[in-house]
Design an enzyme around this catalytic site. Structure first.
Site, PDB file in Angstrom:
ATOM      1  N   ARG A 258       0.873  -1.250  -0.002  1.00 56.76           N
ATOM      2  CA  ARG A 258       0.097   0.180   0.135  1.00 56.76           C
ATOM      3  C   ARG A 258       0.937   1.343  -0.070  1.00 56.76           C
ATOM      4  O   ARG A 258       1.903   1.591   0.768  1.00 56.76           O
ATOM      5  CB  ARG A 258      -1.103   0.057   1.154  1.00 56.76           C
ATOM      6  CG  ARG A 258      -1.804  -1.227   1.179  1.00 56.76           C
ATOM      7  CD  ARG A 258      -2.467  -1.279   2.406  1.00 56.76           C
ATOM      8  NE  ARG A 258      -3.569  -2.533   2.378  1.00 56.76           N
ATOM      9  CZ  ARG A 258      -4.454  -2.850   3.187  1.00 56.76           C
ATOM     10  NH1 ARG A 258      -4.888  -2.032   4.270  1.00 56.76           N
ATOM     11  NH2 ARG A 258      -5.263  -3.998   2.950  1.00 56.76           N
ATOM     12  N   ARG A 273       1.586   1.320  10.223  1.00 59.45           N
ATOM     13  CA  ARG A 273       1.388   1.576   9.160  1.00 59.45           C
ATOM     14  C   ARG A 273       2.536   1.481   8.247  1.00 59.45           C
ATOM     15  O   ARG A 273       3.262   2.374   8.190  1.00 59.45           O
ATOM     16  CB  ARG A 273       0.694   2.885   9.037  1.00 59.45           C
ATOM     17  CG  ARG A 273       0.017   3.362   7.735  1.00 59.45           C
ATOM     18  CD  ARG A 273      -0.457   4.782   7.753  1.00 59.45           C
ATOM     19  NE  ARG A 273      -1.686   5.154   8.727  1.00 59.45           N
ATOM     20  CZ  ARG A 273      -2.824   4.743   8.471  1.00 59.45           C
ATOM     21  NH1 ARG A 273      -3.218   4.335   7.335  1.00 59.45           N
ATOM     22  NH2 ARG A 273      -3.686   4.908   9.582  1.00 59.45           N
ATOM     23  N   GLU A 345      -7.733  -0.587  14.287  1.00 56.44           N
ATOM     24  CA  GLU A 345      -8.033  -1.645  13.592  1.00 56.44           C
ATOM     25  C   GLU A 345      -7.111  -2.834  13.219  1.00 56.44           C
ATOM     26  O   GLU A 345      -5.954  -2.649  13.061  1.00 56.44           O
ATOM     27  CB  GLU A 345      -8.487  -1.261  12.089  1.00 56.44           C
ATOM     28  CG  GLU A 345      -9.066  -2.228  11.002  1.00 56.44           C
ATOM     29  CD  GLU A 345      -9.389  -1.522   9.810  1.00 56.44           C
ATOM     30  OE1 GLU A 345      -9.760  -0.551   9.723  1.00 56.44           O
ATOM     31  OE2 GLU A 345      -9.090  -2.326   8.888  1.00 56.44           O
ATOM     32  N   SER A 348     -10.897  -6.776   9.687  1.00 52.57           N
ATOM     33  CA  SER A 348     -11.889  -5.943   9.008  1.00 52.57           C
ATOM     34  C   SER A 348     -12.604  -7.060   8.155  1.00 52.57           C
ATOM     35  O   SER A 348     -12.190  -7.838   7.349  1.00 52.57           O
ATOM     36  CB  SER A 348     -11.362  -5.023   8.314  1.00 52.57           C
ATOM     37  OG  SER A 348     -12.504  -4.149   7.518  1.00 52.57           O
ATOM     38  N   ARG A 385       0.288  -5.455  12.662  1.00 51.36           N
ATOM     39  CA  ARG A 385      -0.584  -4.699  13.686  1.00 51.36           C
ATOM     40  C   ARG A 385      -0.800  -6.039  14.573  1.00 51.36           C
ATOM     41  O   ARG A 385      -0.862  -5.493  15.759  1.00 51.36           O
ATOM     42  CB  ARG A 385      -1.702  -4.364  13.117  1.00 51.36           C
ATOM     43  CG  ARG A 385      -1.701  -3.188  12.219  1.00 51.36           C
ATOM     44  CD  ARG A 385      -2.984  -2.529  11.931  1.00 51.36           C
ATOM     45  NE  ARG A 385      -2.477  -1.105  11.198  1.00 51.36           N
ATOM     46  CZ  ARG A 385      -3.486  -0.259  10.732  1.00 51.36           C
ATOM     47  NH1 ARG A 385      -4.820  -0.549  11.308  1.00 51.36           N
ATOM     48  NH2 ARG A 385      -3.145   0.473  10.056  1.00 51.36           N
TER      49      ARG A 385
END
Length: 423
Positions: A258, A273, A345, A348, A385
């Site tokens: 990403r 991130r 988060e 998801s 994460r």
RNA sequence: GGAGGCGUCGCCUAGUCCGGUCUAUGGCGCCCGCCUGCUAAGCGGGUUUGGGGCUACAACCCCAUCGAGGGUUCAAAUCCCUCCGCCUCCGCCA
């Protein structure tokens, strides 16, 4: 894309859905008029084409002067057919383009509004309290010789990292635990390609507003995927599945890439991130009717996984405006990150109903006909994460980290990760 | 990277050289029916997908679809070009 029939038969429903996401509704009228234009152009082309075919048959039978006369007529007609066909293709493309602007219709249950309008469904576990000053995951990672962001930055740039020693072991342990969990729930394990063609990227809705976040390979028509949802959604593209084979449940491992464009300055510390990480993702094909129960099932698997890791988390029902293009409803599991004092988060899960399968053309043959199926996706384990949450939650005063019981078999039975001397 | 071969409506397959009679052949499978004590065999029919028109979202009519996209032509499964995929051989390589 949404069902064109809904748009035609019940445009107000689409207008209401746009409003719920906080989006303008003018696209509905544009799509409707594009549809009308499209159908007119189709009729125009088809009647000309039918005439051409009729004449063509006569030509092949005719002789002499009669044939010459027919050829004259048909030559003129050929030009008309060509223009009409071009117009039709244009109208069709314009219609599709407009239709693709419309995101999936949010579920009635999904809260209206934007990013901050989520509903908290439940809290599970209690955020840890320390009787010492807790270290953040970066510091713990350094002490354990598990995470090396300095060398990540040196070699690959910011937002890159090396997992070393117990860090690397933790990734393999988590992947193995995730895979075993997936197998227990009847998922077929998959290792998916992380480079895909435009069709797959576009079909999953990632070339829309999210395009800025996608890496493209220079000089090739290939993209690096941000999630294995992309290859897995395209996996059955252009296929008509046997309805009896549904649901098809896959658990795919792949690296994820990403750009994180537009998040400069956010989460710059640590590995919350990053530009690249590995992930085990659940992906399901099922009927639209069964998709809602399947969505709950994916959520419960995600929760059970976090439970095994002994993390405190909450589950939120994402607001319509924050669903992304494809989803109809989305639940996030957010784990408590002690040094940030907030929930972040970790997983998801989205129900995309038939939105992606319309674009990628995945259908199933039912007794009463062939219809598009539903797709759902859900994170089983996004590695960095999860490592952050484990390290910070289970840390001890001396910088050691207690290993959650469920993870120990995958770490050679070790129950505590201990600081090492690092050079 | 180089050379060659191939891609037909679930599967196999005819057709492609020599464009119109292809409204794409035949077999297998599958579905419906007949026959039959039951099953099998046999017989008859059906069986790509998408779209448009008209409508009861039926029936029916029409258009597209022979890997994809262009081109040539009055007319393309058939001729030409590009791309994609598969196979074989050579080279290189983890």
């Amino acid at each position: 894309m949404i069902d064109p029939r809904i748009l035609r038969d019940d445009p107000d429903r689409v207008r209401a859905a746009q409003a719920k996401r906080g989006l303008p509704a003018d696209v509905v009228d544009r799509a409707l008029s594009a549809d009308t234009a499209r159908r007119e152009s189709i009729s125009a082309f088809e009647s000309l084409r039918a005439e051409q075919k009729q004449l063509g048959k006569q030509v092949s039978r005719a002789q002499g002067d009669e044939k010459a006369a027919l050829l004259d007529r048909t030559r003129a007609l050929a030009a008309d057919v060509k223009t009409a066909e071009a117009r039709q293709a244009e109208a069709e493309a314009a219609w599709v383009e407009t239709l693709k602007e419309i995101p999936n219709l949010a579920a009635d249950e999904a809260p209206a509004g934007g990013e901050d309008d989520y509903t908290v469904l439940e809290h599970i576990g209690t955020p840890v309290e320390f009787d010492f000053e807790p270290r953040d995951h970066l510091e713990l990672g350094r002490l354990l010789g598990a995470i090396d962001v300095e060398r990540g930055a040196k070699v690959s740039g910011s937002r890159f990292y090396f997992l070393t020693g117990v860090g690397a072991q933790l990734e393999f342990a988590l992947v193995n635990l995730a895979n075993e969990t997936a197998r227990d729930h009847g998922f077929t394990q998959v290792i998916a390609p992380s480079l895909v063609r435009p069709r797959a990227m576009d079909g999953t809705g990632f070339l829309g507003q999210a395009a800025d976040d996608v890496y493209r390979i220079e000089g090739e028509d290939l993209y690096l995927v941000g999630t294995s949802e992309v290859p897995m959604a395209a996996y059955h593209s252009d296929e008509i599945l046997d309805a009896g084979s549904l649901p098809l449940r896959y658990a795919a491992f792949s690296p994820c890439f990403r750009k994180e464009a537009g998040s400069h300055g956010k989460d710059t510390r640590g590995i919350i991130r990053v530009h690249w990480f590995d992930k085990v993702e659940m992906f399901v094909y099922t009927t639209i009717e069964d998709s809602f129960a399947e969505h709950q099932r994916l959520l419960s698997i995600e929760k059970a996984f976090l439970d095994k890791l002994e993390l405190a988390y909450r589950v939120i029902d994402t607001a319509a405006g924050d669903l992304g293009l494809s989803a109809q409803r989305k639940f996030d599991c957010e784990a408590w990150i002690p040094t940030q004092g907030r929930y972040r988060e970790l997983t998801s899960t989205s129900n995309c109903t038939d939105f992606q399968t319309r674009r990628l053309d995945t259908r199933a043959r039912f007794p009463d006909g062939t219809r598009h199926v539903a797709t759902l996706n859900g994170t089983l384990c996004a590695i960095p994460r999860t490592i952050v949450a484990i390290l910070e939650t289970h840390q001890l005063e001396d910088g050691s980290v207690r290993v959650p019981e469920a993870l120990r078999p995958y770490l050679g039975g070790v129950d505590v990760l201990k600081p090492v001397d690092v050079g």
